[in-house]
Design a protein around this motif. Sequence first.
Motif, PDB file in Angstrom:
ATOM      1  N   TYR A  74      -7.645  -9.818   2.797  1.00  0.00           N
ATOM      2  CA  TYR A  74      -6.243  -9.869   2.386  1.00  0.00           C
ATOM      3  C   TYR A  74      -5.974 -11.238   1.771  1.00  0.00           C
ATOM      4  O   TYR A  74      -6.250 -12.263   2.405  1.00  0.00           O
ATOM      5  N   THR A  75      -5.464 -11.249   0.548  1.00  0.00           N
ATOM      6  CA  THR A  75      -5.234 -12.502  -0.171  1.00  0.00           C
ATOM      7  C   THR A  75      -3.833 -12.524  -0.778  1.00  0.00           C
ATOM      8  O   THR A  75      -3.118 -11.518  -0.765  1.00  0.00           O
ATOM      9  N   GLN A  76      -3.511 -13.682  -1.359  1.00  0.00           N
ATOM     10  CA  GLN A  76      -2.254 -13.799  -2.092  1.00  0.00           C
ATOM     11  C   GLN A  76      -2.484 -14.669  -3.316  1.00  0.00           C
ATOM     12  O   GLN A  76      -3.131 -15.713  -3.238  1.00  0.00           O
ATOM     13  N   THR A  77      -1.957 -14.203  -4.447  1.00  0.00           N
ATOM     14  CA  THR A  77      -2.058 -14.971  -5.684  1.00  0.00           C
ATOM     15  C   THR A  77      -1.044 -16.109  -5.657  1.00  0.00           C
ATOM     16  O   THR A  77      -0.113 -16.115  -4.854  1.00  0.00           O
ATOM     17  N   LYS A  78      -1.204 -17.053  -6.574  1.00  0.00           N
ATOM     18  CA  LYS A  78      -0.270 -18.178  -6.658  1.00  0.00           C
ATOM     19  C   LYS A  78       1.143 -17.723  -6.992  1.00  0.00           C
ATOM     20  O   LYS A  78       2.107 -18.379  -6.625  1.00  0.00           O
ATOM     21  N   ASP A  79       1.280 -16.564  -7.669  1.00  0.00           N
ATOM     22  CA  ASP A  79       2.620 -16.073  -8.016  1.00  0.00           C
ATOM     23  C   ASP A  79       3.148 -15.055  -7.006  1.00  0.00           C
ATOM     24  O   ASP A  79       4.105 -14.339  -7.274  1.00  0.00           O
ATOM     25  N   GLY A  80       2.538 -15.005  -5.809  1.00  0.00           N
ATOM     26  CA  GLY A  80       3.104 -14.251  -4.705  1.00  0.00           C
ATOM     27  C   GLY A  80       2.702 -12.794  -4.568  1.00  0.00           C
ATOM     28  O   GLY A  80       3.274 -12.077  -3.755  1.00  0.00           O
ATOM     29  N   PHE A  81       1.717 -12.328  -5.322  1.00  0.00           N
ATOM     30  CA  PHE A  81       1.252 -10.950  -5.186  1.00  0.00           C
ATOM     31  C   PHE A  81       0.248 -10.863  -4.039  1.00  0.00           C
ATOM     32  O   PHE A  81      -0.680 -11.678  -3.958  1.00  0.00           O
ATOM     33  N   GLY A  82       0.433  -9.897  -3.160  1.00  0.00           N
ATOM     34  CA  GLY A  82      -0.520  -9.646  -2.091  1.00  0.00           C
ATOM     35  C   GLY A  82      -1.622  -8.747  -2.618  1.00  0.00           C
ATOM     36  O   GLY A  82      -1.344  -7.717  -3.240  1.00  0.00           O
ATOM     37  N   VAL A  83      -2.866  -9.140  -2.412  1.00  0.00           N
ATOM     38  CA  VAL A  83      -4.004  -8.401  -2.954  1.00  0.00           C
ATOM     39  C   VAL A  83      -4.967  -8.120  -1.813  1.00  0.00           C
ATOM     40  O   VAL A  83      -5.336  -9.030  -1.062  1.00  0.00           O
ATOM     41  N   SER A  84      -5.378  -6.854  -1.687  1.00  0.00           N
ATOM     42  CA  SER A  84      -6.289  -6.532  -0.595  1.00  0.00           C
ATOM     43  C   SER A  84      -7.408  -5.607  -1.041  1.00  0.00           C
ATOM     44  O   SER A  84      -7.284  -4.876  -2.022  1.00  0.00           O
ATOM     45  N   LEU A  85      -8.487  -5.692  -0.295  1.00  0.00           N
ATOM     46  CA  LEU A  85      -9.629  -4.795  -0.426  1.00  0.00           C
ATOM     47  C   LEU A  85      -9.945  -4.309   0.974  1.00  0.00           C
ATOM     48  O   LEU A  85     -10.156  -5.117   1.886  1.00  0.00           O
TER      49      LEU A  85
END
Length: 171
Positions: free
Chosen positions: A105-116
Amino acid sequence: MALLLCVAMSGCVNGGKRAVMDMQEAGDRADSIMDAVLGHIDPAVQWAHAPTTTGTCDVTRRRTVMTIVSEARRGSFLGLVDRFWRKSGYRIKAINNDVDVPAIYTQTKDGFGVSLIIGYEGQAFFEVDSPCVNESEVAESTTPPNGPAYEGVYPLPRPNVHSDFWSAGTP
């Protein structure tokens, strides 16, 4: 009343921050995030769109990997994605090292949560959640899948594409 005044006077959302995009733009940004990571996976995996959902001020885009990622290769798959996201400046929020359902689970610098998330039978699921943005209509993704579209099929089938690399039984 203060929040209403804030919105009326300055258009602020997101805890006082001005939204910089609408829901369609957030959906497009989510697509570009997934395009980048899936384009980095070598050898390539076949994927299909999963449902796009919207909340009151957010958008979630999903892609489901149709290539079988064997138990022996899941660590390599997760590691490849993890390294790409770190190199891209994403903040790692959590890593689930569960043997059956590992996830990042990650987050981009512009606030999008990204998961695999790796699920049943090694099926990989990518998901991108937008931060709160301005409300608008959201069209389906225009990025064509690199395999069957499975239009109107839900849930998607289990992974059914063999890869000499990703489906191999050895690490």
